[in-house]
Design a protein around this motif. Structure first.
Motif, mmCIF file in Angstrom:
data_model
loop_
_atom_site.group_PDB
_atom_site.id
_atom_site.type_symbol
_atom_site.label_atom_id
_atom_site.label_comp_id
_atom_site.label_asym_id
_atom_site.label_seq_id
_atom_site.Cartn_x
_atom_site.Cartn_y
_atom_site.Cartn_z
ATOM 1 N N GLY A 157 0.830 -1.212 0.000
ATOM 2 C CA GLY A 157 0.000 0.000 0.000
ATOM 3 C C GLY A 157 0.854 1.247 0.000
ATOM 4 N N THR A 158 0.631 2.081 -1.014
ATOM 5 C CA THR A 158 1.381 3.348 -1.108
ATOM 6 C C THR A 158 0.405 4.506 -1.220
ATOM 7 N N GLY A 159 -0.753 4.366 -0.562
ATOM 8 C CA GLY A 159 -1.747 5.447 -0.568
ATOM 9 C C GLY A 159 -1.406 6.455 0.525
ATOM 10 N N THR A 160 -2.446 7.022 1.129
ATOM 11 C CA THR A 160 -2.251 8.077 2.130
ATOM 12 C C THR A 160 -1.365 7.576 3.272
ATOM 13 N N VAL A 161 -1.689 6.412 3.809
ATOM 14 C CA VAL A 161 -0.953 5.896 4.967
ATOM 15 C C VAL A 161 0.429 5.378 4.543
ATOM 16 N N GLY A 162 0.476 4.599 3.436
ATOM 17 C CA GLY A 162 1.753 4.041 2.985
ATOM 18 C C GLY A 162 2.767 5.140 2.680
ATOM 19 N N THR A 163 2.305 6.230 2.070
ATOM 20 C CA THR A 163 3.224 7.334 1.741
ATOM 21 C C THR A 163 3.748 7.991 3.020
ATOM 22 N N GLY A 179 -7.951 10.208 16.029
ATOM 23 C CA GLY A 179 -8.097 8.784 15.756
ATOM 24 C C GLY A 179 -8.083 8.486 14.278
ATOM 25 N N ALA A 180 -7.602 9.433 13.481
ATOM 26 C CA ALA A 180 -7.465 9.225 12.039
ATOM 27 C C ALA A 180 -6.356 10.142 11.561
ATOM 28 N N GLY A 181 -5.932 9.926 10.348
ATOM 29 C CA GLY A 181 -4.877 10.772 9.786
ATOM 30 C C GLY A 181 -3.664 9.931 9.465
ATOM 31 N N ALA A 182 -3.037 10.304 8.357
ATOM 32 C CA ALA A 182 -1.936 9.503 7.844
ATOM 33 C C ALA A 182 -0.750 9.462 8.795
ATOM 34 N N GLU A 183 -0.423 10.620 9.390
ATOM 35 C CA GLU A 183 0.798 10.671 10.212
ATOM 36 C C GLU A 183 0.687 9.788 11.445
ATOM 37 N N VAL A 184 -0.439 9.926 12.176
ATOM 38 C CA VAL A 184 -0.573 9.135 13.405
ATOM 39 C C VAL A 184 -0.706 7.646 13.074
ATOM 40 N N THR A 185 -1.353 7.336 11.968
ATOM 41 C CA THR A 185 -1.512 5.927 11.595
ATOM 42 C C THR A 185 -0.162 5.320 11.219
ATOM 43 N N ALA A 186 0.632 6.068 10.445
ATOM 44 C CA ALA A 186 1.959 5.575 10.066
ATOM 45 C C ALA A 186 2.831 5.403 11.306
ATOM 46 N N ASN A 233 1.927 -1.713 -4.564
ATOM 47 C CA ASN A 233 0.503 -1.385 -4.574
ATOM 48 C C ASN A 233 -0.151 -2.332 -5.575
ATOM 49 N N THR A 234 -1.346 -2.011 -6.076
ATOM 50 C CA THR A 234 -1.990 -2.989 -6.967
ATOM 51 C C THR A 234 -1.360 -2.971 -8.362
ATOM 52 N N ARG A 235 -0.607 -1.879 -8.656
ATOM 53 C CA ARG A 235 -0.097 -1.734 -10.020
ATOM 54 C C ARG A 235 1.409 -1.949 -10.139
ATOM 55 N N LEU A 236 2.126 -1.510 -9.090
ATOM 56 C CA LEU A 236 3.588 -1.449 -9.190
ATOM 57 C C LEU A 236 4.250 -2.138 -8.007
ATOM 58 N N ASP A 287 0.865 -4.005 6.349
ATOM 59 C CA ASP A 287 -0.319 -3.941 5.485
ATOM 60 C C ASP A 287 -0.978 -2.570 5.642
ATOM 61 N N ALA A 288 -0.712 -1.694 4.664
ATOM 62 C CA ALA A 288 -1.340 -0.367 4.660
ATOM 63 C C ALA A 288 -2.336 -0.294 3.507
ATOM 64 N N THR A 289 -3.092 -1.385 3.326
ATOM 65 C CA THR A 289 -4.147 -1.416 2.314
ATOM 66 C C THR A 289 -5.484 -1.553 3.048
ATOM 67 N N ALA A 290 -6.577 -1.514 2.275
ATOM 68 C CA ALA A 290 -7.882 -1.846 2.852
ATOM 69 C C ALA A 290 -8.385 -3.121 2.178
ATOM 70 N N SER A 291 -7.431 -3.945 1.710
ATOM 71 C CA SER A 291 -7.782 -5.081 0.865
ATOM 72 C C SER A 291 -8.158 -6.325 1.672
ATOM 73 N N ASP A 292 -9.285 -6.921 1.305
ATOM 74 C CA ASP A 292 -9.675 -8.169 1.952
ATOM 75 C C ASP A 292 -8.716 -9.289 1.537
HETATM 76 N N1 LIG Z 1 -6.175 7.391 6.024
HETATM 77 C C1 LIG Z 1 -6.289 7.328 7.352
HETATM 78 O O1 LIG Z 1 -6.311 8.338 8.065
HETATM 79 C C2 LIG Z 1 -6.369 5.985 8.042
HETATM 80 C C3 LIG Z 1 -6.379 5.929 9.444
HETATM 81 C C4 LIG Z 1 -6.405 4.679 10.083
HETATM 82 C C5 LIG Z 1 -6.435 3.522 9.319
HETATM 83 N N2 LIG Z 1 -6.466 3.618 7.955
HETATM 84 C C6 LIG Z 1 -6.497 2.370 7.203
HETATM 85 O O2 LIG Z 1 -5.241 2.248 6.530
HETATM 86 C C7 LIG Z 1 -5.426 1.546 5.304
HETATM 87 C C8 LIG Z 1 -4.865 2.398 4.154
HETATM 88 O O3 LIG Z 1 -5.596 3.627 4.128
HETATM 89 P P1 LIG Z 1 -5.233 4.754 3.039
HETATM 90 O O4 LIG Z 1 -6.026 5.937 3.438
HETATM 91 O O5 LIG Z 1 -3.763 4.871 2.861
HETATM 92 O O6 LIG Z 1 -5.873 4.091 1.705
HETATM 93 P P2 LIG Z 1 -5.582 4.469 0.194
HETATM 94 O O7 LIG Z 1 -5.034 5.855 0.103
HETATM 95 O O8 LIG Z 1 -6.801 4.103 -0.567
HETATM 96 O O9 LIG Z 1 -4.376 3.472 -0.220
HETATM 97 C C9 LIG Z 1 -4.545 2.091 -0.279
HETATM 98 C C10 LIG Z 1 -3.310 1.495 -0.951
HETATM 99 O O10 LIG Z 1 -3.401 0.076 -0.909
HETATM 100 C C11 LIG Z 1 -2.997 -0.448 -2.177
HETATM 101 N N3 LIG Z 1 -3.528 -1.799 -2.339
HETATM 102 C C12 LIG Z 1 -4.818 -2.222 -2.394
HETATM 103 N N4 LIG Z 1 -4.885 -3.570 -2.517
HETATM 104 C C13 LIG Z 1 -3.587 -4.004 -2.526
HETATM 105 C C14 LIG Z 1 -2.977 -5.277 -2.635
HETATM 106 N N5 LIG Z 1 -3.722 -6.391 -2.762
HETATM 107 N N6 LIG Z 1 -1.619 -5.353 -2.598
HETATM 108 C C15 LIG Z 1 -0.859 -4.239 -2.483
HETATM 109 N N7 LIG Z 1 -1.380 -2.980 -2.378
HETATM 110 C C16 LIG Z 1 -2.725 -2.875 -2.402
HETATM 111 C C17 LIG Z 1 -3.548 0.554 -3.154
HETATM 112 O O11 LIG Z 1 -2.941 0.382 -4.407
HETATM 113 P P3 LIG Z 1 -3.209 1.385 -5.645
HETATM 114 O O12 LIG Z 1 -2.396 2.621 -5.336
HETATM 115 O O13 LIG Z 1 -2.655 0.639 -6.813
HETATM 116 O O14 LIG Z 1 -4.682 1.602 -5.701
HETATM 117 C C18 LIG Z 1 -3.170 1.857 -2.432
HETATM 118 O O15 LIG Z 1 -1.804 2.183 -2.715
HETATM 119 C C19 LIG Z 1 -6.930 1.269 5.194
HETATM 120 O O16 LIG Z 1 -7.199 -0.030 5.677
HETATM 121 C C20 LIG Z 1 -7.546 2.324 6.104
HETATM 122 O O17 LIG Z 1 -8.799 1.938 6.613
HETATM 123 C C21 LIG Z 1 -6.407 4.809 7.307
#
Ligand SMILES: NC(=O)c1ccc[n+]([C@@H]2O[C@H](COP(=O)([O-])OP(=O)(O)OC[C@H]3O[C@@H](n4cnc5c(N)ncnc54)[C@H](OP(=O)(O)O)[C@@H]3O)[C@@H](O)[C@H]2O)c1
Length: 352
Positions: free
Chosen positions: A21-27, A331-338, A52-55, A94-99
């Motif tokens: 996962g390289t989204g909000t939290v992964g970054t 209780g949310a936000g990329a920095e505290v979660t990371a 991530n899902t592509r790279l 695991d910083a994805t939301a993937s089942d």
């Molecule tokens: N954002 C917050 O403040 C926060 C706070 C607490 C917990 N969380 C939890 O943290 C997790 C990530 O949140 P986020 O906000 O960073 O989500 P996001 O921005 O949607 O990023 C999700 C990342 O997961 C990747 N991904 C999905 N399925 C994958 C797989 N099978 N293998 C590898 N990578 C995969 C996606 O790939 P692509 O880039 O290719 O789509 C994307 O890079 C979620 O479970 C969320 O509920 C988030």
């Protein structure tokens, strides 16, 4: 001295880590990783793979988290993620939301890996999955799954370890819904606030995911299970805020349909206001069961206070029977979660 410690002391053993996962939290995690590495606070971690899902980025010599974008990625489909290749003691973050990834947590743990996760679908899914994962709880880091690292799960587990029975839990578990109901004054249409929350990055791109209460269902399951309950997802009664016609719209049409929220929520607001009460989206677990929905609360109720995207959770237990233990904070936000993810990785491997 164990073989692992000996090899660490001699500088030979490096603990291999993969980030999914390289989204909000992964970054945010990569940025924090780079900062801690500069400060030599990451010890013997080697970032072998990021996907991530592509790279996917991969290097047996270790990736530079600060300069990942400068490292050429390969298409993710070129090779499937091979967690056991990290070796015993390795760490999957695991910083994805993937089942799909959550379904692998138990197998990765059984292979001797550590799993550190913000993904709630592992221990917030079916109870059988929870049980398979928690057989290896000494190698599972889950503090980012609820409250983004606030000491919620830790407190519940310590209360139980100290002999307390957890009698009830009630809380505001969604940062986005906390913000929406703090901001809603019955004057501006609720739909306008939902759009503003989206612009500020507080809601999912499809705000129905927040408004349906499904994310809160997983969080309540995780808390209730930490309190000792074998609760299944279907046993949680969830009052969705999404009217059926809005739920039926395609993702593209959601914005145009958000006005469907306005009348029902204005009516709920006015009814609460007449009684001098405030609307809050509350999750409860107690002897009556588990339920989630909008409640009209007295303004001095601990769960009605706080601000912004704060989570607030009250815990009643044998020792906190009259007045609950209340835990509140961002209780949310990329920095505290990371930060919570990396804290877990450091804590689990320090004691391994
Ligand atoms: N954002 C917050 O403040 C926060 C706070 C607490 C917990 N969380 C939890 O943290 C997790 C990530 O949140 P986020 O906000 O960073 O989500 P996001 O921005 O949607 O990023 C999700 C990342 O997961 C990747 N991904 C999905 N399925 C994958 C797989 N099978 N293998 C590898 N990578 C995969 C996606 O790939 P692509 O880039 O290719 O789509 C994307 O890079 C979620 O479970 C969320 O509920 C988030």
């Amino acid at each position: 001295m164990s073989a692992l410690l000996q090899s660490r002391a001699s500088g030979v053993h490096r603990r291999k880590v993969a980030l999914l996962g390289t989204g909000t939290v992964g970054t945010a995690l990569l940025a924090r990783w780079a900062r801690l590495q500069r400060a030599s606070s990451l010890g013997d971690f080697d970032l072998q793979e990021v996907r991530n899902t592509r790279l996917r980025w991969k290097s047996a010599a270790g990736l530079d988290a600060a300069a990942l974008v400068a490292t050429a990625p390969a298409p993710a489909r070129e090779d499937a993620f091979d967690a056991p290749a990290l070796g015993e003691g390795g760490i999957v973050i695991d910083a994805t939301a993937s089942d799909d990834t959550a379904a692998q947590h138990a197998a990765w743990l059984a292979a001797g890996l550590h799993v550190v996760t913000a993904n709630k679908s592992g221990i917030g899914g079916e109870f059988a999955r929870y049980r398979a994962i928690t057989r290896h709880s000494d190698r599972y880091g889950d503090s980012a799954t609820v409250g983004a690292g606030l000491p919620l799960l830790r407190s519940l587990r310590e209360l139980r370890a100290g002999g307390d029975e957890v009698i009830a839990i009630a809380g505001v578990l969604s940062g986005s819904l906390a913000w929406l109901f703090h901001a809603y004054d019955g004057m501006r249409p609720f739909s306008a606030l939902v759009r503003e929350a989206g612009r500020l990055g507080y809601t999912e791109p499809d705000a129905r995911l927040d408004l349906s209460g499904e994310d809160v269902r997983r969080k309540l399951l995780i808390l209730a299970r930490a309190a000792g309950s074998p609760l299944e997802p279907a046993q949680v009664v969830v009052e969705s805020l999404v009217p059926s016609p809005l739920g039926a719209l395609s993702r593209r049409d959601v914005d145009a349909g958000l006005h469907l929220l306005d009348t029902p929520l204005r009516e709920r607001f006015q009814a609460a206001h007449r009684l001098g009460r405030r609307l809050r989206f509350i999750a409860r677990f107690d002897a009556q069961g588990a339920r989630i929905g909008l409640e009209a609360m007295a303004p001095d109720d601990p769960l009605a206070l706080g601000g912004g995207c704060d989570n607030r959770v009250a815990i009643w237990s044998s020792r906190y029977r009259e007045r609950p233990l209340v835990i509140q904070g961002p209780g949310a936000g990329a920095e505290v979660t990371a930060a919570a993810l990396l804290d877990d990785a450091l804590r689990l491997t320090r004691r391994a």
